[in-house]
Scaffold this active site. Structure first.
Site, PDB file in Angstrom:
ATOM      1  N   TYR A   1      24.123   5.470  -4.499  1.00 21.32           N
ATOM      2  CA  TYR A   1      23.080   6.472  -4.263  1.00 21.32           C
ATOM      3  C   TYR A   1      21.898   6.299  -5.212  1.00 21.32           C
ATOM      4  CZ  TYR A   1      24.627   9.003  -8.447  1.00 21.32           C
ATOM      5  OH  TYR A   1      24.925   9.340  -9.737  1.00 21.32           O
TER       6      TYR A   1
ATOM      7  N   ARG B   1     -15.706 -15.791   3.809  1.00 18.90           N
ATOM      8  CA  ARG B   1     -14.965 -14.524   3.812  1.00 18.90           C
ATOM      9  C   ARG B   1     -13.666 -14.685   3.054  1.00 18.90           C
ATOM     10  NH1 ARG B   1     -14.149 -13.251  10.049  1.00 18.90           N
ATOM     11  NH2 ARG B   1     -14.029 -11.106   9.262  1.00 18.90           N
TER      12      ARG B   1
ATOM     13  N   GLU C   1      22.387   4.368 -19.971  1.00 17.32           N
ATOM     14  CA  GLU C   1      20.962   4.330 -20.314  1.00 17.32           C
ATOM     15  C   GLU C   1      20.718   3.618 -21.640  1.00 17.32           C
ATOM     16  OE1 GLU C   1      19.638   8.433 -20.444  1.00 17.32           O
ATOM     17  OE2 GLU C   1      21.608   9.099 -21.107  1.00 17.32           O
TER      18      GLU C   1
ATOM     19  N   ARG D   1      -6.184  -7.120  12.564  1.00 20.11           N
ATOM     20  CA  ARG D   1      -5.067  -6.940  11.630  1.00 20.11           C
ATOM     21  C   ARG D   1      -4.336  -5.672  12.005  1.00 20.11           C
ATOM     22  NH1 ARG D   1      -9.039  -5.501   6.626  1.00 20.11           N
ATOM     23  NH2 ARG D   1      -9.884  -3.607   7.520  1.00 20.11           N
TER      24      ARG D   1
ATOM     25  N   MET E   1     -12.975  -7.793  -2.002  1.00 23.27           N
ATOM     26  CA  MET E   1     -13.702  -9.026  -2.235  1.00 23.27           C
ATOM     27  C   MET E   1     -14.746  -9.196  -1.147  1.00 23.27           C
ATOM     28  SD  MET E   1     -10.748 -11.313  -3.790  1.00 23.27           S
ATOM     29  CE  MET E   1      -9.511 -10.182  -3.339  1.00 23.27           C
TER      30      MET E   1
ATOM     31  N   SER F   1      25.782   6.868 -13.766  1.00 19.67           N
ATOM     32  CA  SER F   1      24.455   7.156 -13.245  1.00 19.67           C
ATOM     33  C   SER F   1      23.467   6.463 -14.168  1.00 19.67           C
ATOM     34  CB  SER F   1      24.237   8.664 -13.218  1.00 19.67           C
ATOM     35  OG  SER F   1      22.943   8.936 -12.774  1.00 19.67           O
TER      36      SER F   1
ATOM     37  N   ARG G   1      19.516  18.743 -15.031  1.00 19.64           N
ATOM     38  CA  ARG G   1      19.283  18.704 -16.481  1.00 19.64           C
ATOM     39  C   ARG G   1      19.480  20.115 -17.016  1.00 19.64           C
ATOM     40  NH1 ARG G   1      14.903  15.586 -14.171  1.00 19.64           N
ATOM     41  NH2 ARG G   1      14.780  13.507 -15.095  1.00 19.64           N
TER      42      ARG G   1
ATOM     43  N   GLY H   1      20.403   5.890 -16.034  1.00 18.47           N
ATOM     44  CA  GLY H   1      19.232   6.656 -16.463  1.00 18.47           C
ATOM     45  C   GLY H   1      18.152   5.662 -16.825  1.00 18.47           C
ATOM     46  N   THR H   2      17.393   5.254 -15.814  1.00 19.06           N
ATOM     47  CA  THR H   2      16.484   4.130 -16.046  1.00 19.06           C
ATOM     48  C   THR H   2      15.225   4.512 -16.817  1.00 19.06           C
ATOM     49  OG1 THR H   2      15.764   4.470 -13.768  1.00 19.06           O
ATOM     50  CG2 THR H   2      17.289   2.661 -14.186  1.00 19.06           C
ATOM     51  N   ASN H   3      14.991   5.811 -17.038  1.00 20.92           N
ATOM     52  CA  ASN H   3      13.852   6.164 -17.896  1.00 20.92           C
ATOM     53  C   ASN H   3      14.147   5.769 -19.339  1.00 20.92           C
ATOM     54  OD1 ASN H   3      12.820   7.323 -15.624  1.00 20.92           O
ATOM     55  ND2 ASN H   3      13.224   9.425 -16.246  1.00 20.92           N
ATOM     56  N   ASP H   4      15.260   6.306 -19.868  1.00 17.83           N
ATOM     57  CA  ASP H   4      15.635   5.951 -21.233  1.00 17.83           C
ATOM     58  C   ASP H   4      15.942   4.462 -21.337  1.00 17.83           C
ATOM     59  OD1 ASP H   4      15.680   7.733 -23.491  1.00 17.83           O
ATOM     60  OD2 ASP H   4      16.903   9.076 -22.253  1.00 17.83           O
TER      61      ASP H   4
ATOM     62  N   CYS I   1      19.337   7.701 -11.518  1.00 17.92           N
ATOM     63  CA  CYS I   1      18.702   9.020 -11.503  1.00 17.92           C
ATOM     64  C   CYS I   1      17.390   9.037 -12.271  1.00 17.92           C
ATOM     65  CB  CYS I   1      19.649  10.083 -12.036  1.00 17.92           C
ATOM     66  SG  CYS I   1      20.068   9.836 -13.761  1.00 17.92           S
TER      67      CYS I   1
ATOM     68  N   GLY J   1     -12.485  -4.121   1.147  1.00 24.00           N
ATOM     69  CA  GLY J   1     -13.607  -3.882   0.247  1.00 24.00           C
ATOM     70  C   GLY J   1     -13.445  -4.476  -1.135  1.00 24.00           C
TER      71      GLY J   1
ATOM     72  N   LYS K   1      -6.392 -12.632   6.962  1.00 20.39           N
ATOM     73  CA  LYS K   1      -7.539 -12.828   7.844  1.00 20.39           C
ATOM     74  C   LYS K   1      -7.496 -14.214   8.484  1.00 20.39           C
ATOM     75  CE  LYS K   1     -11.264 -10.816   6.272  1.00 20.39           C
ATOM     76  NZ  LYS K   1     -12.270 -10.702   5.199  1.00 20.39           N
TER      77      LYS K   1
ATOM     78  N   ARG L   1      24.480  17.286 -15.967  1.00 18.44           N
ATOM     79  CA  ARG L   1      24.467  16.541 -17.216  1.00 18.44           C
ATOM     80  C   ARG L   1      24.557  17.504 -18.389  1.00 18.44           C
ATOM     81  NH1 ARG L   1      19.228  13.138 -18.614  1.00 18.44           N
ATOM     82  NH2 ARG L   1      18.411  15.199 -19.087  1.00 18.44           N
TER      83      ARG L   1
ATOM     84  N   HIS M   1     -16.319   3.096   3.642  1.00 17.67           N
ATOM     85  CA  HIS M   1     -15.422   2.745   2.545  1.00 17.67           C
ATOM     86  C   HIS M   1     -14.570   3.949   2.136  1.00 17.67           C
ATOM     87  CE1 HIS M   1     -14.405   2.227  -1.762  1.00 17.67           C
ATOM     88  NE2 HIS M   1     -14.125   1.000  -1.373  1.00 17.67           N
TER      89      HIS M   1
HETATM   90  P1  ADP Z   1     -13.980  -7.436   4.837  1.00 15.60           P
HETATM   91  O1  ADP Z   1     -12.685  -8.056   4.477  1.00 15.60           O
HETATM   92  O2  ADP Z   1     -14.630  -6.714   3.734  1.00 15.60           O
HETATM   93  O3  ADP Z   1     -13.901  -6.665   6.114  1.00 15.60           O
HETATM   94  P2  ADP Z   1     -15.075  -9.620   6.343  1.00 15.60           P
HETATM   95  O4  ADP Z   1     -14.800 -11.000   5.888  1.00 15.60           O
HETATM   96  O5  ADP Z   1     -14.270  -9.124   7.472  1.00 15.60           O
HETATM   97  O6  ADP Z   1     -14.981  -8.656   5.093  1.00 15.60           O
HETATM   98  O7  ADP Z   1     -16.591  -9.562   6.703  1.00 15.60           O
HETATM   99  C1  ADP Z   1     -17.252  -8.366   6.888  1.00 15.60           C
HETATM  100  C2  ADP Z   1     -18.063  -8.399   8.144  1.00 15.60           C
HETATM  101  O8  ADP Z   1     -18.972  -9.457   8.137  1.00 15.60           O
HETATM  102  C3  ADP Z   1     -17.286  -8.607   9.411  1.00 15.60           C
HETATM  103  O9  ADP Z   1     -16.744  -7.432   9.886  1.00 15.60           O
HETATM  104  C4  ADP Z   1     -18.334  -9.126  10.355  1.00 15.60           C
HETATM  105  O10 ADP Z   1     -19.027  -8.044  10.927  1.00 15.60           O
HETATM  106  C5  ADP Z   1     -19.230  -9.895   9.450  1.00 15.60           C
HETATM  107  N1  ADP Z   1     -18.947 -11.329   9.582  1.00 15.60           N
HETATM  108  C6  ADP Z   1     -18.090 -12.069   8.873  1.00 15.60           C
HETATM  109  N2  ADP Z   1     -18.088 -13.344   9.313  1.00 15.60           N
HETATM  110  C7  ADP Z   1     -18.960 -13.394  10.340  1.00 15.60           C
HETATM  111  C8  ADP Z   1     -19.403 -14.420  11.215  1.00 15.60           C
HETATM  112  N3  ADP Z   1     -18.934 -15.667  11.121  1.00 15.60           N
HETATM  113  N4  ADP Z   1     -20.319 -14.110  12.146  1.00 15.60           N
HETATM  114  C9  ADP Z   1     -20.784 -12.837  12.221  1.00 15.60           C
HETATM  115  N5  ADP Z   1     -20.424 -11.842  11.441  1.00 15.60           N
HETATM  116  C10 ADP Z   1     -19.527 -12.105  10.502  1.00 15.60           C
HETATM  117 MG    MG Z   2     -13.264  -7.348   7.815  1.00 17.39          MG
HETATM  118 MG    MG Z   3     -16.231  -5.882   2.621  1.00 15.29          MG
END
Ligand code: ADP
Ligand code: MG
Ligand code: MG
Length: 877
Positions: free
Chosen positions: A851, A93, A745, A337, A104, A764, A561, A766-769, A831, A102, A23, A617, A455
């Site tokens: 292979y 952020r 193996e 991204r 952090m 060959s 096998r 045999g990475t399981n064993d 294998c 989602g 980011k 085998r 999500h």
């Molecule tokens: P995630 O990685 O979960 O998408 P983000 O850091 O992108 O979290 O933040 C989630 C949302 O919060 C962004 O999509 C944006 O809408 C809002 N946000 C984050 N920073 C700002 C900011 N400086 N001004 C306005 N909205 C923000």
């Molecule tokens: Mg985001």
């Molecule tokens: Mg989020």
């Protein structure tokens, strides 16, 4: 010079993602491109690592750097952080190197307190907005930093809404929101025992620390394990000037993709909400508008956005996923991204970008995650069965594919049912990061709320899981575990089916059918095959599996096998007769019955492989696996075989072992009973001769000796094989080529590979064993304690799924280096399960194996992984 821990956006660029996180690096890059990005700074991933090294403390020099950066940003925006009349508000952020959606959480409107909120109201002449911002901040800070249950805040908000007859949060007045703020602060005090922090500096540092801490929360650890992200990377923290989408009807916020993330179609795709902030769109609190709608309501903003989107896609030469906010009719970019996409979309986009002249074929090969292909290698609904079924509801087609299974309403119950071998459909009102494991075990996910970027939708697409989202026609009761569709009740455990490509839900289990490689998928795989140097073989024991593997592009069978062929009802009597034989003569008599059956098996395989190489085998498991163990069953078998019960029971007991995996199995069986190896070798050779005569396929059979640890074991068994092969060829009056090689193996085989390579024509691995014996833990028991290893960060991944390159890989590499000088012609392959795991395939390419061999359904994954390994090698040169 001391290390720099904080960078202004204007100091970074897209290549600094290791240090700034994805980011942060992209915010810097967008800043450099001159796009409208609210300014700020990034605290590096190294600061996160340092925080954990220092015992969860931020070093004072890092704190100083943060304040210094803050002062510089204050100058840019012309406001002061902590000012009470015109407060400078920021977002905090998180942003790791690899995007972890989602995982952090973000804190918005940081810098507000009881006094500053009044200043903000006055400054903007918008009291409603000021208090809306403050209530959001209190809730996010309490949730993310103090870990107070978010739903307690939601309950207060709902209560105030209800009391005032407000349908949506936007209907709340300034007075209503003041009440919400007061009650939030009371809740905070009750939960924490002290007042909500009023000092913006404290708010900021606590938030930064919380982001650092969240790197090690259980959700993040699970996500990393599922996605192969190393635990020592750390996350960066971005502190950014706030822009406000919640200032009224000329403001809003949204997300958009430059191409459709489900189909790959080239068209702007996304959603937005007016008078909203942050993740309101994603959280599904109101129903968002499609991005195209913006063209009518705010045409200038729309045009500007379309331009920026195009510019970003051209710049990154990949489909972009962007977040934006409109503040009082002005557009701001908050994130870009490379967008997550379904496998189907990934293939289309890769092929289109090559056709548009934006990428070379080699570059395009890196744009599809090999594991993603899995989604295309799984069944779709059988069209006939589908025609006969009537949908009971329709939601959004959030992630394509077909899924049938039993419904469960919590992630925990889904996980439990999955463990019991059930096919599970997870049904939720909406999902949250806590549900991630449940989503992972599920065949499909069905939610009652949320849009195409909710999500559930985003995570399901990432996992390649079928998902129908926002199915508002359903009445879902999570607590009592049922949903109602068209007046009918569906309870926990009932079967339903989902079509993630149309959004239809069916109230029954619908038959599915196998997938095919065609269209963009086929084109793309041709490019992969033209690029890779590592061959991809398959593990198959039946003509059906072999034929499926050929359809998926397998170049031969790397592992057949033979024991699986013995369990069949019609053959097990002869197998048992061989096992209980008292003399060699009796044993040879039983083996003579098995010979034509085995020969038939091999002919079937050779025919299915149409002349491609086949490695067979010799018998590997301990013999007692073929005998019954309960008295009743022994009694029945004794009768069948004309034996005395006690005698048979004695034989069964004599075959029992304390540790069968380290017992009488593999080549040890052939050392004791060479006649078994002889029979198998004869069947292999005769089958090859006959298939050549009947179908004209030239087959060079490869006969593989399992579990060798000492070269003399191999030489002894090879002699038996050669003797039988010679006899077979004399009988038939035909000479053919064949090869004898060994599995590597047992760790000792790797350590003495130079000796074995003098005798063997192929290895060959045999990475399981080998994994089992190198770690010293049994594959069948490790499941019980590996979970603890993950949660305590001792292991990041399952060594049986992803090759342990440091230890087991070192043995493999050592064997390769010992073998090549003494036998430059030796053919080398792998294998184990690892043969279909992308990072392990890359390792095999890099150490010079010829292979990999994997299960049929993973063949395309291995082909792509092998091509990517080659592309990376070329790029690194
Ligand atoms: P995630 O990685 O979960 O998408 P983000 O850091 O992108 O979290 O933040 C989630 C949302 O919060 C962004 O999509 C944006 O809408 C809002 N946000 C984050 N920073 C700002 C900011 N400086 N001004 C306005 N909205 C923000
Ligand atoms: Mg985001
Ligand atoms: Mg989020």
């Amino acid at each position: 010079m001391s290390k720099k821990y904080v960078y202004l956006f204007s100091e970074g660029n897209a290549n600094m993602r290791e240090l700034l996180g994805g980011k942060g690096a992209n915010l810097a890059e967008m800043t450099n491109l001159g796009l409208p990005v609210p300014q700020g700074f990034t605290v590096t991933t190294e600061a996160c690592t340092r925080y954990h090294e220092d015992g969860q403390k931020i070093a004072s020099e890092i704190v100083d750097e943060i304040y210094a950066a803050m002062e510089k940003v204050e100058k840019i925006v012309g406001k002061k952080f902590g000012d009470l009349e015109n407060p400078f508000l920021v977002s905090v952020r998180s942003g790791a190197r690899a995007s972890m959606p989602g995982m952090m959480d973000t804190i918005l409107n940081l810098g507000l307190n009881d006094v500053a909120v009044k200043g903000l109201a006055k400054q903007t002449n918008n009291e409603r907005f000021a208090y809306d911002s403050y209530r959001r901040f209190i809730q996010m800070f309490s949730d993310v930093v103090m870990e107070i249950d978010k739903t307690k805040f939601d309950a207060i908000l709902d209560d105030v809404k209800e009391k005032n007859g407000a349908k949506a949060d936007t209907d709340l007045t300034a007075e209503n929101l003041k009440e919400v703020v007061e009650r939030y602060k009371e809740l905070y005090k009750k939960e924490m025992g002290n007042d909500f922090p009023q000092d913006p500096k404290v708010q900021l540092l606590e938030s930064v620390k919380a982001v650092f801490r969240s790197w090690n929360n259980p959700r993040a650890i699970v996500y990393r394990r599922l996605n192969d992200i190393p635990g020592d990377w750390g996350t960066a923290v971005n502190v950014q000037a706030m822009v406000f989408g919640n200032m009224g009807d000329d403001s809003g916020t949204g997300v958009a993709f430059t191409r459709d993330p489900s189909t790959g179609e080239k068209k702007l795709y996304g959603e937005y909400l007016m008078n909203a902030q942050g993740e309101d769109v994603v959280a599904g609190i109101r129903t968002p508008e499609p991005i195209s709608h913006l063209q009518n309501t705010l045409p200038e903003i729309y045009d500007q956005f379309v331009n920026i989107a195009q510019k970003l896609e051209d710049h990154y030469r990949d489909m972009q996923d962007m977040e934006f906010t409109i503040e009082k009719g002005k557009l701001y970019m908050l994130q870009t991204r490379n967008g997550k996409r379904t496998a189907k979309a990934a293939l289309k986009i890769a092929v289109d970008l090559v056709n548009e002249g934006k990428l070379t074929k080699e570059e395009a090969l890196l744009k599809v995650e090999p594991k993603q292909l899995d989604a295309l290698l799984h069944p779709a609904f059988d069209p006939k069965a589908l025609k006969a079924a009537d949908p009971i509801a329709k939601g959004l087609p959030a992630s394509p594919g077909a899924a049938a299974g039993q419904i469960y309403f919590t992630a925990e119950e889904a996980v439990e049912a999955g463990k019991n071998g059930q096919k599970v459909i997870l049904v939720r009102l909406e999902t949250s990061p806590e549900d991630i494991e449940g989503m992972h075990v599920a065949e499909g996910i069905l939610t009652g709320r949320g849009g195409m970027t909710s999500h559930a939708a985003v995570v399901a697409r990432g996992m390649g899981r079928c998902c129908v989202a926002g199915c508002s026609e359903l009445t879902i009761n999570e607590t009592e575990k049922y949903f109602i569709a068209k007046g009918k009740k569906y309870n926990e455990g009932d079967f339903i089916s989902l079509d993630g490509s149309t959004g239809y839900v069916y109230g029954e289990s619908i038959a599915t059918q196998p997938p095919a490689v065609s269209g963009d998928f086929a084109t793309f795989m041709e490019w992969a095959d033209a690029t890779r140097t590592l061959k991809v073989m398959t593990n198959a024991d039946t003509p059906k599996d072999a034929a499926q593997a050929v359809k998926f592009g397998a170049e031969g069978i790397g592992l057949c096998r033979t024991e699986h062929m013995f369990f069949d009802e019609t053959r097990i009597p002869a197998v048992r007769e061989m096992i209980v034989a008292r003399t060699e003569e009796q044993r040879r008599k039983a083996l003579a019955k098995l010979l034509p059956i085995q020969k038939g098996d091999f002919k079937g395989l050779y025919e299915a492989m149409e002349g491609r190489p086949v490695t067979v085998r010799l018998l590997d498991p301990p013999l007692h696996e073929f005998l019954p163990h309960e008295d009743d069953d022994i009694q029945d078998l004794a009768k069948e075989m004309g034996l005395d019960f006690e005698e048979l029971k004695g034989i069964v007991q004599s075959l029992q072992e304390f540790n069968p995996m380290l017992g009488h199995r593999g080549c040890r069986l052939a050392v004791t009973y060479p006649e078994i190896a002889e029979m198998q070798a004869r069947a292999i050779i005769e089958a090859a001769i006959e298939v050549k005569q009947e179908k004209g396929y030239d087959i060079v059979p490869e006969i593989m000796v399992p579990l060798v640890g000492e070269v003399k074991e191999f030489s002894y068994v090879k002699e038996a094989i050669d003797k039988a092969a010679k006899a077979a060829m004399e009988d038939k009056g035909v000479d053919i080529d064949y090869k004898v090689g060994t599995m590597i193996e047992v760790p000792r085989a790797a350590l003495t590979a130079d000796e074995i390579a003098k005798e063997a024509e192929f290895f060959s691995f045999g990475t399981n064993d080998m994994t089992q014996m190198t770690f010293g833990f049994s594959r069948d028991d490790a499941g019980k304690f590996l979970e603890d290893y993950y949660s305590k960060s001792i292991f990041e991944s399952d060594p049986f799924a992803k090759l342990d390159q440091k230890g087991v890989g070192k043995l493999v590499n050592m064997a390769v280096e010992l073998a090549k000088p003494v036998n430059p012609e030796i053919k080398l392959g792998i294998c184990g399960e690892h043969g279909g795991d992308p990072s392990s395939v890359e390792f095999c390419h890099n150490i010079g194996l010829n292979y990999v061999s994997c299960s049929p359904y993973r063949v395309p994954i291995a082909r792509l992984a092998a091509a990517q390994a080659r592309v990376k090698e070329i790029l690194n040169k």
